[in-house]
Design an enzyme around this catalytic site. Structure first.
Site, PDB file in Angstrom:
ATOM      1  N   HIS A 571     106.569  52.515-116.142  1.00  0.00           N
ATOM      2  CA  HIS A 571     107.384  51.898-115.089  1.00  0.00           C
ATOM      3  C   HIS A 571     108.433  52.893-114.584  1.00  0.00           C
ATOM      4  CE1 HIS A 571     109.795  48.611-113.143  1.00  0.00           C
ATOM      5  NE2 HIS A 571     110.759  49.489-113.384  1.00  0.00           N
ATOM      6  N   GLU A 572     109.128  53.521-115.498  1.00  0.00           N
ATOM      7  CA  GLU A 572     110.197  54.443-115.089  1.00  0.00           C
ATOM      8  C   GLU A 572     109.638  55.640-114.327  1.00  0.00           C
ATOM      9  OE1 GLU A 572     113.061  53.400-115.113  1.00  0.00           O
ATOM     10  OE2 GLU A 572     112.645  51.707-116.409  1.00  0.00           O
ATOM     11  N   HIS A 575     108.857  55.209-110.706  1.00  0.00           N
ATOM     12  CA  HIS A 575     109.925  55.306-109.704  1.00  0.00           C
ATOM     13  C   HIS A 575     109.887  56.678-109.043  1.00  0.00           C
ATOM     14  CE1 HIS A 575     112.089  51.596-110.077  1.00  0.00           C
ATOM     15  NE2 HIS A 575     112.161  51.711-111.391  1.00  0.00           N
TER      16      HIS A 575
END
Ligand code: NAG
Ligand code: NAG
Ligand code: NAG
Ligand code: NAG
Ligand code: NAG
Ligand code: NAG
Ligand code: NAG
Length: 807
Positions: A571-572, A575
């Site tokens: 998820h990170e 970004h």
């Protein structure tokens, strides 16, 4: 335009859920020292911005299609688009981060508006060109008359309309919230929700309001004192911004008390920067309170709606790196108390030429949760090889040129030789402990596997109580840094093979001469000591290191380590992917707030879920292990079943859906539903990794791609992933490249459908539409009164285009 400007809770962290479901228990994150990073994110909405497809347009008098320079085609197109709409003072430059996608042959041209020789920071056109033809573009250019540079026209008084709007918004939020709570009764949970509402939405809004509207209360009456000077001197506006941005109340008080002292202390130097082929002057300001590096400042215009008209306001554009934030802010140059927009680059959460047979050194091994095992609840650790992808990581995961190693001295850095490391330090990722939660990272502790390159460290957490929980977790730092390094490198290689490469802005120290900006590997902090129960990622523009911070979770005993939950890491890192691909590698301001900020969260959840999924369909929660909650950190688990996850486009209207994480969850659910349709049609491939190239550089189709096809002229067509899951990942990434800066749900949907048109000739047109429509995002879905934090009144559309009615 009901509201001009307002605050969104662009808490760009993994877990931003604040007031979604009063009935859900918040578990341990109420007790522990929960990491709640202060972050600002707001800005004007641009109702005139569009993303459009262009019908085939013959361009008379042009060379045969394939011979045309795509940048010239784009310039010609934009010239036509703007004919009669722009004045003499207005022009544009082609940004240098424009690129041609090697896999699809699409050239993505990024164009920035210039008025009076000054950039319009939110005047963007992105043009997508293939075979000498423009097939789509996004456009947020300003169309009105150019202001005269020194016009004393519009300004100052505290934009009465804007402040009124903000007050109205504050009140109506409170009303809606109370109404909604009314039905929920009283009790502890409700009190908790109320507190969160205030902390998360109401207080920040009030703060923005007081920063921007409490004109008369400013201690130095800046209205008179600094307005005249502000045009020449950005420091006034910068100090004002720091007052709003710093999370330290002490710093605020100190700035207010010693304003002149701080002002004098800030020293400037000047640098010339190129925007396209236009030179601009950037002021670099040192000694800025609470900034961790010198701040870059330049004059720019931004578009601000005033009533139903949009004007160009002159602003100081700042890039401010702080401990927990990395802001791109626009502060009025004529009224330096007024922050116009803020984006926090921190988010909480045919391929390149094939190099020669790469490294002969010994390959590393790691004792880790293998790729595909989301977290310790689904599998055990095992010994995995350094299975780097030879296209994405030609030097492996532990090799990088001395020239690109920031820890080497100048003498060593003059060498192009490849350094082989025995620690978690390589070309894509620098992984290490950050127990102190500080910004320094270069010399932080990293496990060293020595000559054996065998990163095999124990992980046997024992049952603890709160006194010794931290100490126990820290015993396994070798294992968790190893895991973070392994997962991050796998993600780098995977995204690379789907087109997140050097020219499109990926994260690498060395770019192998393939273009793009270098020296921007991901800095990955394990067990970051600045908090618990979260994770975040900062994405500055291409050429500056991304920063990933992973935390421990005190949600269970023993503590759980976010580094071990692949979904959180993915998820990170996503970004970084979505921010660099949307609006071009050099523009990190495209996913700042509202629907676009929300999708920035949603893509990460979708990709994490897709990566962990397998052939047997299952629902998945996000962050369930780390958070120690079966349903994870979102409102719902990702599911095809509408009872289990009822999210539709209109869900965004609900209270509790004003923050980017809630918005992102709806987007991720929609993508999940769409992807299952492609899987139903094309089947499922176990490994998302495409095959390695043959010795002569050809990528074999294997069972991964469809057989290579050729154009009438005998040229290779782009390779098309054969299966539904791999195809969806490809379309999602290609869509990010097509869509414009600050996309809406509609724009991102259209970009995915168009990506399919480019890649397969549109053979999945109806599957994609049916998927989107099933969650309300059909062709006639609408939104009225859109607000910058994602508010508005939405209408779902469950219909499909006529062409799809037959089957
Ligand atoms: C690192 O490994 C590569 C490939 O095995 C080798 O060519 C290179 O010389 C090594 N670098 C050093 C400094 O030993
Ligand atoms: C891990 O291994 C242990 C011991 O072999 C076994 O009991 C346990 O079920 C495994 N855990 C998972 C999640 O597979
Ligand atoms: C916590 O654990 C430590 C070590 O296991 C032990 O010495 C201590 O008494 C425990 N404290 C409590 C409150 O249980
Ligand atoms: C990490 O590994 C190193 C090298 O094997 C070892 O010396 C060190 O004690 C380990 N650290 C911890 C916290 O176990
Ligand atoms: C899928 O389910 C089948 C039948 O239950 C089982 O044999 C297989 O191992 C499962 N595959 C995966 C990847 O879980
Ligand atoms: C959807 O979920 C509900 C609630 O768990 C269940 O009752 C229903 O059978 C499910 N529907 C399908 C089609 O699986
Ligand atoms: C590369 O090698 C493969 C397998 O030997 C062969 O089929 C293909 O035609 C070759 N491609 C080129 C461009 O030489």
């Amino acid at each position: 335009m009901r509201c001009i400007l307002a605050a969104s809770l662009a808490v760009a962290t993994l877990a931003g859920r604040v007031l979604a479901h009063p009935a859900v228990s918040y578990g341990a994150d109420d007790e522990g020292p929960v990491r709640r990073r202060k972050t600002l994110g707001f800005g004007p909405v641009h109702p005139h911005a569009v993303f459009r497809q262009v019908p085939q347009q013959p361009l008379p008098g042009f060379a045969p299609a394939p011979l045309r320079d795509p940048v010239e085609v784009a310039k010609h197109f934009v010239g036509g688009l703007l004919r009669d709409q722009l004045r003499a003072e207005s022009g544009f430059v082609v940004r240098k981060d424009s690129y041609t996608d090697k896999a699809t042959g699409v050239t993505h041209v990024y164009i920035r508006q210039v008025v009076n020789g000054i950039e319009v920071a939110d005047g963007d056109i992105n043009v997508n060109v293939k075979d000498g033809q423009v097939f789509s573009y996004g456009d947020s250019f300003y169309r009105g008359p150019a202001p005269s540079f020194y016009s004393s026209a519009v300004v100052p008084h505290p934009h009465a309309d804007y402040c009124t709007e903000l007050e109205y918004e504050l009140e109506s939020q409170q009303d809606r919230f109370e109404q909604w709570l009314g039905a929920a009764g009283q009790g502890e949970q409700v009190q908790l929700v109320r507190r969160r509402f205030n902390e998360a939405l109401h207080e920040p809004l009030k703060r923005i309001h007081s920063m921007n509207c409490a004109f008369v209360n400013l201690p130095y009456d800046l209205a008179h004192k600094s307005t005249a000077a502000a045009l020449e001197d950005p420091r006034h506006a910068l100090l004002q911004f720091m007052v709003a941005a710093t999370p330290e109340e002490g710093v605020v008080q100190d700035i207010l008390a010693k304003y002149d002292e701080y002002l004098e202390g800030m020293k400037s130097t000047f640098e010339a920067h190129l925007v396209g082929d236009m030179q601009t002057m950037v002021e670099v300001i040192d000694n800025v309170p609470d900034a961790v590096s010198p701040v870059k400042a330049k004059l720019a215009y931004v578009q601000v709606p005033h009533g139903d008209k949009t004007t160009l306001d002159l602003v100081w554009k700042f890039e401010v790196e702080m401990k927990d934030n990395w802001y791109e802010a626009a502060v009025s140059a004529k009224a330096p108390h007024r922050i116009v927009s803020v984006v926090d680059w921190a988010s909480d959460s045919p391929l390149a030429p094939v190099p020669k047979e790469p490294t002969e050194r010994k390959l590393a091994t790691y004792n880790v949760f293998a790729w595909g095992i989301n977290d310790p609840s689904v599998g055990n650790r095992s010994i995995q090889k350094e299975t780097y992808d030879v296209i994405a990581s030609p030097f492996g995961w532990h090799g990088l040129p001395y020239a690109n190693d920031p820890t080497e001295d100048d003498f060593k850095r003059a060498s192009k030789a490849v350094k082989n490391t025995t620690t978690t330090w390589g070309n894509n990722v620098f992984a290490h402990e950050d127990w102190e939660g500080r910004n320094a990272w270069m010399y932080n502790y990293r496990p060293d596997a020595g000559e054996s390159l065998n990163f095999d460290f124990p992980y046997e957490p024992k049952l603890t109580n709160t006194t010794d929980a931290l100490e126990e977790a820290q015993k396994y730092i070798n294992a968790t840094v190893t895991q973070l390094f392994y997962t991050s490198n796998m993600v780098h290689d995977l995204y690379y093979r789907y087109g997140f490469d050097e020219v499109s802005g990926n994260f690498q120290q060395h770019n192998f001469g393939r273009g793009g900006e270098e020296n921007d590997a991901v800095i990955a902090n394990a067990q970051d000591g600045s908090g618990y129960n979260n994770a975040n990622f900062m994405t500055p523009p291409d050429g500056q290191n991304g920063r990933c911070r992973m935390y421990l979770w005190n949600t269970a005993m023993p503590y759980r380590d976010g580094d071990l939950e692949a979904g959180i890491v993915i998820h990170e890192l996503s970004h970084g992917l979505s921010t660099r691909l949307t609006g071009g590698p050099a523009n990190s301001g495209c996913l700042g707030w509202g629907e676009s900020g929300g999708m920035g969260e949603g893509w990460g959840d979708f990709l994490a879920t897709t990566i962990r999924s397998n052939k047997n369909y299952s629902d998945y929660a996000m962050g369930a292990w780390a958070a120690n909650r079966p349903n994870g950190i979102r409102n719902y688990v990702y599911s095809l079943n509408e009872t289990i996850n009822p999210s539709t486009y209109k869900t965004l209207d609900k209270p509790g859906y004003w923050g980017v994480h809630a918005i992102g969850e709806v987007w991720a659910e929609i993508l999940w539903v769409v992807s299952q349709r492609l899987i139903a049609k094309h089947g499922y491939v176990d490994s998302l990794f495409p095959p390695a190239p043959l010795d002569n550089g050809t990528i074999p189709s294997g069972d991964f791609y469809r057989p290579q096809e050729y154009t009438a002229a005998g040229e290779k067509k782009p390779l098309v992933p054969k299966h539904g899951n791999s195809l969806m990942v490809q379309l999602v990434l290609n869509g990010m490249k097509l869509q414009q800066c600050r996309p809406s749900f509609f724009d991102a949907r259209d970009a995915i459908i168009q990506a399919d048109q480019v890649l397969t000739g549109g053979e999945n047109y109806c599957e994609l539409w049916k998927g989107f429509s099933s969650r309300g995002l059909g062709p006639d879905a609408r939104v009225e009164g859109r607000t910058p934090w994602g508010g508005g009144i939405r209408t779902d559309d469950y219909a499909v285009p006529k062409a799809c009615l037959e089957d």
